[in-house]
Scaffold this active site. Sequence first.
Site, PDB file in Angstrom:
ATOM      1  N   LYS A 115       0.866  -1.187   0.000  1.00  0.00           N
ATOM      2  CA  LYS A 115       0.000   0.000   0.000  1.00  0.00           C
ATOM      3  C   LYS A 115       0.899   1.232   0.000  1.00  0.00           C
ATOM      4  O   LYS A 115       1.449   1.605   1.041  1.00  0.00           O
ATOM      5  CB  LYS A 115      -0.926   0.044   1.205  1.00  0.00           C
ATOM      6  CG  LYS A 115      -2.000  -1.055   1.232  1.00  0.00           C
ATOM      7  CD  LYS A 115      -1.542  -2.285   1.944  1.00  0.00           C
ATOM      8  CE  LYS A 115      -2.662  -3.309   2.055  1.00  0.00           C
ATOM      9  NZ  LYS A 115      -2.193  -4.557   2.673  1.00  0.00           N
ATOM     10  N   ASP A 120       3.773  13.703  -6.678  1.00  0.00           N
ATOM     11  CA  ASP A 120       4.735  14.652  -7.252  1.00  0.00           C
ATOM     12  C   ASP A 120       6.190  14.341  -6.877  1.00  0.00           C
ATOM     13  O   ASP A 120       7.049  15.213  -6.949  1.00  0.00           O
ATOM     14  CB  ASP A 120       4.413  16.089  -6.804  1.00  0.00           C
ATOM     15  CG  ASP A 120       3.067  16.568  -7.326  1.00  0.00           C
ATOM     16  OD1 ASP A 120       2.576  15.988  -8.314  1.00  0.00           O
ATOM     17  OD2 ASP A 120       2.508  17.511  -6.734  1.00  0.00           O
TER      18      ASP A 120
END
Length: 420
Positions: A115, A120
């Site tokens: 997970k 960015d």
Amino acid sequence: MNRRWTSGNRFELLENGEQFFPAVFEAIRNARTEVVLETFIVFEDKVGRELHAVLIDAARRGVTVDVLVDGFGSSELTPDFIGSLTSAGVRLRTFDPKPRFLGMRTNVFRRMHRKIVVIDGQLAFVGGINYSADHLMDFGPQAKQDYAVRVEGPIVADIHAFARSAITTGDEPRRWFHRRPAVPRKHELPRAGESDALFITRDNRDHRTDIERHYRIAIRAARKEVLIANAYFFPGYRLLKDMRKAARRGVRVRLILQGEPDMPIVKTAAAMLYDHLQRAGVEIHEYCARPLHAKVALADDEWATVGSSNLDPLSLSLNLEANVVIRDRAFTQHLRSRLEELIATSCKQITAERLPRQNLLTLVRSFFVFHFLRRYPAWAGWLPAHVPVVVAPHSGDAARQRDAQTMAGMAHATESTDTP
């Protein structure tokens, strides 16, 4: 991938869906260039639908969005759910999709259980929380107790490079207008805090025992305390031996395990080990408020880990997993305080009086259990050893024909399934 400690990081503990989902969804809403997301489970409930919406919105405003889901854990996604993502420009991939046989899923072993989210190349999330409503308290008595971390600092470069590779290695060529944002290097990311960190993974080729090894290193080095909260607890013989040795040399070793499991066999398996551990001085607490889904631990004052890896045969010998290891006094103290609150308010301690009396049957059972624990890493290689693939799912019949173009190599992160 670089496996060296990296300094200058900041970690924020996120407990349950109430803290995790708003943080992740807000980060996706604020993404400017790229979202990379891996998860075991996405359900089409209120959480999955919100994730669906923020991913579509990000893709439509020009953010590069790559998503990898597991073919076992996320096998119920509908064509409409998938089609609206891909139509918006989300590059969705499924790890090891398999058709059902007589209504049953066949891709049981070697799951993509990680997970991870990277935004960015600057911000990351790592933990054990899936995108499903059963991680929220309003789900009811079956709501899961779990943890993740929000990560800033140079270690994000390692997480980003790994997650990008897991999804895109061997992908189709990109046109110039589909170029991916550059992956920042460690020295390009500013210091965000005082934590030293290590990003570790488990696969079936190059890093088969890395997560277990770091648990063992921490337990062997502990001088005062080891505290582990783990949902599916049936570790290997060596890890059990290290816990017993630590307790015998005076380390306070405490385990928080499931008392109200989502799968009854989990508690049955763990309970087989209780007497063996308690005889060495290990304290066992069962969390009884609701199902425990945690995969966290700490040792002494400055070592902690949070991630997707359970301490059971699937996570330690078969699944693809990811954890962060953290050296930071303030973070470790905060994690300790949260776990000790669980012990104080929602756990029952398992004492000798609560254990069933030993008889011939339990002695025979223990004999086979411990021999299994000693040998299962090698035996795991006998389980289905197909080569998992990553497939781009499509909703239309014609597009399904293109699903034959798979990434069988899966170099690095997705990994081929050589015998563990």
